[in-house]
Design a protein around this motif. Structure first.
Motif, short mmCIF file in Angstrom:
data_model
loop_
_atom_site.label_atom_id
_atom_site.label_comp_id
_atom_site.label_asym_id
_atom_site.label_seq_id
_atom_site.Cartn_x
_atom_site.Cartn_y
_atom_site.Cartn_z
N UNK A 155 0.81 -1.21 0.00
CA UNK A 155 0.00 0.00 0.00
C UNK A 155 0.85 1.27 0.00
N UNK A 156 1.94 1.28 0.75
CA UNK A 156 2.76 2.49 0.80
C UNK A 156 3.41 2.77 -0.56
N UNK A 157 3.78 1.71 -1.26
CA UNK A 157 4.34 1.93 -2.59
C UNK A 157 3.25 2.29 -3.59
N UNK A 158 2.05 1.78 -3.41
CA UNK A 158 0.93 2.19 -4.25
C UNK A 158 0.64 3.68 -4.07
N UNK A 159 0.65 4.12 -2.82
CA UNK A 159 0.44 5.53 -2.52
C UNK A 159 1.53 6.40 -3.15
N UNK A 160 2.75 5.93 -3.06
CA UNK A 160 3.86 6.69 -3.63
C UNK A 160 3.73 6.78 -5.15
N UNK A 163 0.90 9.14 -5.95
CA UNK A 163 1.30 10.51 -5.63
C UNK A 163 2.26 11.09 -6.65
N UNK A 164 3.13 10.25 -7.21
CA UNK A 164 4.08 10.72 -8.21
C UNK A 164 3.38 11.00 -9.55
N UNK A 165 2.30 10.28 -9.83
CA UNK A 165 1.60 10.45 -11.11
C UNK A 165 0.62 11.61 -11.09
N UNK A 166 0.07 11.94 -9.93
CA UNK A 166 -1.00 12.93 -9.86
C UNK A 166 -0.63 14.31 -10.42
N UNK A 167 0.55 14.86 -10.11
CA UNK A 167 0.87 16.18 -10.68
C UNK A 167 0.86 16.17 -12.21
N UNK A 168 1.36 15.10 -12.80
CA UNK A 168 1.38 15.01 -14.26
C UNK A 168 -0.05 14.93 -14.80
N UNK A 169 -0.89 14.12 -14.18
CA UNK A 169 -2.26 13.98 -14.67
C UNK A 169 -3.03 15.29 -14.58
#
Length: 245
Positions: A155-160, A163-169
């Motif tokens: 889950x922590x890696x899923x969150x990471x 989180x890394x993709x959201x600014x791009x989207x």
């Protein structure tokens, strides 16, 4: 990310991630070890030594295992000492990822912040895809490891990863002249699909083991894939701009 259930899970994880006091947690981690002992210079040096040992392993041969025991050996520390600073491998890797992701703005995200003119849209999408690919080349093993752990439902890696993709989207939605307040709109779905495709392309083109299995370890093939992904970005942005016009 394609199903309603997947989208709901991503949204739930993203909200949970944004609600966490990341800055204060990081500050606490840097000032105290996991036993609550305040870190002096020696303690900070030990923590830095652990992070450096992890980076050394990540930069080494791909057949070398990345594990807490391997990091402890690389750092010439006992496991008890390592556990004073990190509970598990995920926590350690997140600490390694933090300074890496801090460079994402300059490496590729900043390229999206100015609206791309229609006349040079193809050039801008290719420049962005190339920069994103370059970021993955620099940090390939770490990012592949993060994604494998996320795919295994860490889950922590899923969150990471989310989180890394959201600014791009979000910036892609803006490039499509979309409304950021409408998170359930087709534009957000398009941005999600484009980002998912982009990540898959750079995953394939930076995974040398996969390249050898597919018997396509040639730069020209990678270039064609990057150009194809850039073209998809261009078409997606152009299509929704035309709808908004």
């Amino acid at each position: 990310m394609g199903t309603k259930a997947d989208e709901a899970a991503v949204e739930k994880m993203a909200k949970a991630s944004s609600a966490r006091p990341r800055a204060s947690a990081t500050a606490k981690l840097l000032s105290h070890n996991l036993n609550g002992q305040r870190l002096g210079r020696k303690g900070r040096d030990t923590r830095d030594r652990i992070l450096a040992a992890t980076n050394d392993l990540l930069a080494g041969p791909p057949d070398i295992e990345i594990s807490l025991s391997a990091v402890a050996r690389q750092a010439s520390l006992g496991m008890t000492s390592l556990y004073n600073y990190f509970n598990d491998l995920t926590e350690l890797l997140v600490a390694v990822l933090e300074p890496v992701m801090a460079t994402a703005e300059d490496e590729y995200i900043s390229l999206l912040r100015s609206r791309w003119d229609d006349a040079v849209l193809g050039e801008r999408t290719l420049a962005f895809v190339t920069a994103y690919h370059g970021f993955w080349i620099k940090h390939s093993r770490l990012l592949h490891l993060r994604n494998r752990m996320a795919d295994a439902q860490n889950e922590r890696m899923m969150l990471h990863r989310v989180g890394a993709a959201q600014p791009v989207m979000r910036l892609l939605v803006e490039q499509m002249d979309g409304d950021l307040s409408q998170s359930q709109s087709p534009l957000f779905s398009m941005a999600t699909a484009l980002m998912t495709g982009l990540e898959r392309v750079v995953t394939v083109t930076t995974d040398m083991a996969l390249q050898h299995i597919l018997h396509t370890p040639n730069p020209l093939g990678r270039t064609h894939l990057l150009k194809a992904e850039a073209r998809l970005l261009e078409l997606g942005i152009r299509d929704y701009r035309n709808l908004a016009a």
